[in-house]
Design an enzyme around this catalytic site. Structure first.
Site, PDB file in Angstrom:
ATOM      1  N   GLY A  33       0.815  -1.218   0.000  1.00  0.00           N
ATOM      2  CA  GLY A  33       0.000   0.000   0.000  1.00  0.00           C
ATOM      3  C   GLY A  33       0.843   1.260   0.000  1.00  0.00           C
ATOM      4  N   ALA A  34       0.206   2.396   0.397  1.00  0.00           N
ATOM      5  CA  ALA A  34       0.821   3.723   0.260  1.00  0.00           C
ATOM      6  C   ALA A  34       1.298   3.851  -1.189  1.00  0.00           C
ATOM      7  CB  ALA A  34       1.965   3.934   1.255  1.00  0.00           C
ATOM      8  N   HIS A  36       2.235   4.511  -4.994  1.00  0.00           N
ATOM      9  CA  HIS A  36       2.803   5.616  -5.768  1.00  0.00           C
ATOM     10  C   HIS A  36       2.936   5.157  -7.214  1.00  0.00           C
ATOM     11  CE1 HIS A  36       6.484   3.305  -5.501  1.00  0.00           C
ATOM     12  NE2 HIS A  36       6.487   3.390  -4.188  1.00  0.00           N
ATOM     13  N   GLY A  38       5.322   4.147  -8.913  1.00  0.00           N
ATOM     14  CA  GLY A  38       6.102   2.915  -9.117  1.00  0.00           C
ATOM     15  C   GLY A  38       5.205   1.686  -9.073  1.00  0.00           C
ATOM     16  N   HIS A  39       4.299   1.661  -8.107  1.00  0.00           N
ATOM     17  CA  HIS A  39       3.359   0.535  -8.018  1.00  0.00           C
ATOM     18  C   HIS A  39       2.458   0.489  -9.266  1.00  0.00           C
ATOM     19  CE1 HIS A  39       3.935   1.420  -3.542  1.00  0.00           C
ATOM     20  NE2 HIS A  39       4.346   0.179  -3.646  1.00  0.00           N
ATOM     21  N   LYS A 151      13.531  -2.367  -8.123  1.00  0.00           N
ATOM     22  CA  LYS A 151      14.049  -1.558  -7.022  1.00  0.00           C
ATOM     23  C   LYS A 151      14.508  -2.468  -5.876  1.00  0.00           C
ATOM     24  CE  LYS A 151      11.574   0.834  -3.924  1.00  0.00           C
ATOM     25  NZ  LYS A 151      12.150   0.623  -2.589  1.00  0.00           N
ATOM     26  N   ASP A 152      13.675  -3.463  -5.592  1.00  0.00           N
ATOM     27  CA  ASP A 152      14.020  -4.435  -4.550  1.00  0.00           C
ATOM     28  C   ASP A 152      14.654  -5.632  -5.254  1.00  0.00           C
ATOM     29  OD1 ASP A 152      12.731  -3.068  -2.152  1.00  0.00           O
ATOM     30  OD2 ASP A 152      11.134  -3.057  -3.630  1.00  0.00           O
ATOM     31  N   SER A 188       7.581   4.212  -0.822  1.00  0.00           N
ATOM     32  CA  SER A 188       6.616   4.642   0.203  1.00  0.00           C
ATOM     33  C   SER A 188       7.334   5.246   1.397  1.00  0.00           C
ATOM     34  CB  SER A 188       5.771   3.458   0.672  1.00  0.00           C
ATOM     35  OG  SER A 188       5.200   2.803  -0.436  1.00  0.00           O
ATOM     36  N   ARG A 189       8.590   4.849   1.629  1.00  0.00           N
ATOM     37  CA  ARG A 189       9.316   5.350   2.794  1.00  0.00           C
ATOM     38  C   ARG A 189       9.970   6.714   2.531  1.00  0.00           C
ATOM     39  NH1 ARG A 189      10.606  -0.497   3.586  1.00  0.00           N
ATOM     40  NH2 ARG A 189       9.732  -1.138   5.571  1.00  0.00           N
TER      41      ARG A 189
HETATM   42  P1  AMP Z   1       6.148  -2.261  -1.511  1.00  0.00           P
HETATM   43  O1  AMP Z   1       4.750  -1.758  -1.401  1.00  0.00           O
HETATM   44  O2  AMP Z   1       7.183  -1.257  -1.122  1.00  0.00           O
HETATM   45  O3  AMP Z   1       6.335  -3.603  -0.859  1.00  0.00           O
HETATM   46  O4  AMP Z   1       6.410  -2.504  -3.055  1.00  0.00           O
HETATM   47  C1  AMP Z   1       5.541  -3.314  -3.801  1.00  0.00           C
HETATM   48  C2  AMP Z   1       6.172  -3.590  -5.134  1.00  0.00           C
HETATM   49  O5  AMP Z   1       6.385  -2.378  -5.829  1.00  0.00           O
HETATM   50  C3  AMP Z   1       7.528  -4.299  -5.020  1.00  0.00           C
HETATM   51  O6  AMP Z   1       7.619  -5.269  -6.047  1.00  0.00           O
HETATM   52  C4  AMP Z   1       8.487  -3.175  -5.243  1.00  0.00           C
HETATM   53  O7  AMP Z   1       9.734  -3.605  -5.770  1.00  0.00           O
HETATM   54  C5  AMP Z   1       7.732  -2.338  -6.265  1.00  0.00           C
HETATM   55  N1  AMP Z   1       8.228  -0.971  -6.298  1.00  0.00           N
HETATM   56  C6  AMP Z   1       8.409  -0.137  -5.239  1.00  0.00           C
HETATM   57  N2  AMP Z   1       8.939   1.031  -5.631  1.00  0.00           N
HETATM   58  C7  AMP Z   1       9.110   0.950  -6.980  1.00  0.00           C
HETATM   59  C8  AMP Z   1       9.635   1.824  -7.971  1.00  0.00           C
HETATM   60  N3  AMP Z   1      10.096   3.036  -7.674  1.00  0.00           N
HETATM   61  N4  AMP Z   1       9.647   1.395  -9.270  1.00  0.00           N
HETATM   62  C9  AMP Z   1       9.177   0.160  -9.579  1.00  0.00           C
HETATM   63  N5  AMP Z   1       8.685  -0.718  -8.692  1.00  0.00           N
HETATM   64  C10 AMP Z   1       8.646  -0.339  -7.397  1.00  0.00           C
END
Ligand code: AMP
Length: 281
Positions: A33-34, A36, A38-39, A151-152, A188-189
């Site tokens: 969640g949160a 952006h 990227g998601h 990113k991860d 998100s951070r």
């Molecule tokens: P998170 O909500 O942070 O666990 O991220 C969910 C998914 O979104 C994970 O697969 C992350 O690698 C991906 N993600 C987060 N930030 C980005 C970004 N800036 N660009 C592309 N994918 C992202």
């Protein structure tokens, strides 16, 4: 068709049973969640490969260490649902903790070598929690494809290995990092950063680009890594957890061959850890 919101495992099961009976190919975008841009880019990337896209929103307790930000992690469900309404997502799965971890739950997946260094060393238990929740989300959503951000980078490598080793039968795909104008990877951070800290954070990617140019000019890997760490500290990062050049598949140290090498970096500003990585070719 509007966005279907599944708040329980039972709601999700009804939906996916119907889609599977219709022969729909299901794509999963796991998130905490949160949301952006990227998601949203992950939704756009998986949509053409599937008939139905499910976004999961779940702040997964098993991947946070005891001193990490599980309690403080931003939870913005209403805004997330608004954002998803205008995307290619067909459904969102925002389960309760008990939908993933019911009373009596007692099994965790333990990924191997690829999970041990870097984020795994820094955050004991993190990848076990990630592998467990993603495997469960894949099973519960009956996903044919699941997509993760580069990113991860280590997370993606771990999940590819887990899917292969446990015969999940789900294709794991990666998507490029979406960045702000100055190169900072969306996260998100990032909202934890003050205005001043945000300026410093924005230089991380430029420092990796300098490293990449140094490698292209023939600098030995170890020397390029050291120079990059020094310049990050000089820039104002409070600590550099690692800047390291690896084989992108195994995450083992790369032999001096830029064609098959990837740099992984984590630098901190205060308590915020900023992740970035870059292909060196
Ligand atoms: P998170 O909500 O942070 O666990 O991220 C969910 C998914 O979104 C994970 O697969 C992350 O690698 C991906 N993600 C987060 N930030 C980005 C970004 N800036 N660009 C592309 N994918 C992202």
């Amino acid at each position: 068709m509007g966005l279907v919101v599944c708040k329980t495992r039972a709601d999700l099961a009804d939906l996916t049973a119907r889609w599977c009976a219709e022969g729909q190919r299901i794509g999963l975008v796991p998130t905490m969640g949160a949301l952006h841009a990227g998601h949203i880019s992950l939704i756009d990337a998986v949509a053409p490969k599937t008939d139905r896209v499910i976004v999961s929103i779940f702040v997964n307790p098993t991947q946070f260490g005891p001193n990490e930000d599980f309690e403080e992690y931003p939870r913005t469900l209403d805004a997330d649902l608004d954002a998803l309404a205008s995307t290619k997502a067909h459904a969102v799965y925002c389960p309760r903790v008990t939908d993933l971890y019911p009373d009596g739950f007692d099994t965790l997946i333990q990924p191997g070598r690829v999970s041990e260094q870097f984020e795994g060393a820094e955050r004991p238990g993190h990848f076990s929690g990630v592998a467990t929740v993603v495997t469960k989300l894949i099973r519960q959503t009956r996903a044919d494809v699941a997509i993760f951000g580069e990113k991860d980078f280590q997370q993606l490598a771990v999940l590819r290995q887990v899917a292969r080793d446990l015969d999940l039968g789900t294709e794991i795909i990666g998507a490029p990092i979406l960045r702000e104008k100055d190169g900072l990877a969306l996260s998100s951070r990032n909202r934890y950063l003050s205005v001043e800290e945000r300026k410093v954070a924005g230089t991380l990617n430029a420092h990796l680009r300098v490293l990449k140019e140094a490698i292209a000019a023939g600098t030995p890997f170890a020397e390029a890594e050291d120079r990059c760490k020094t310049s990050l500290l000089r820039e104002g990062f409070s600590r550099v957890d690692y800047v390291t050049i690896v084989d992108p598949r195994t995450l083992e140290p790369a032999q001096e061959d830029a064609d098959a090498a990837h740099v992984l970096a984590v630098a901190r500003i205060g308590s915020v850890r900023l992740l970035d990585n870059m292909r060196l070719k």
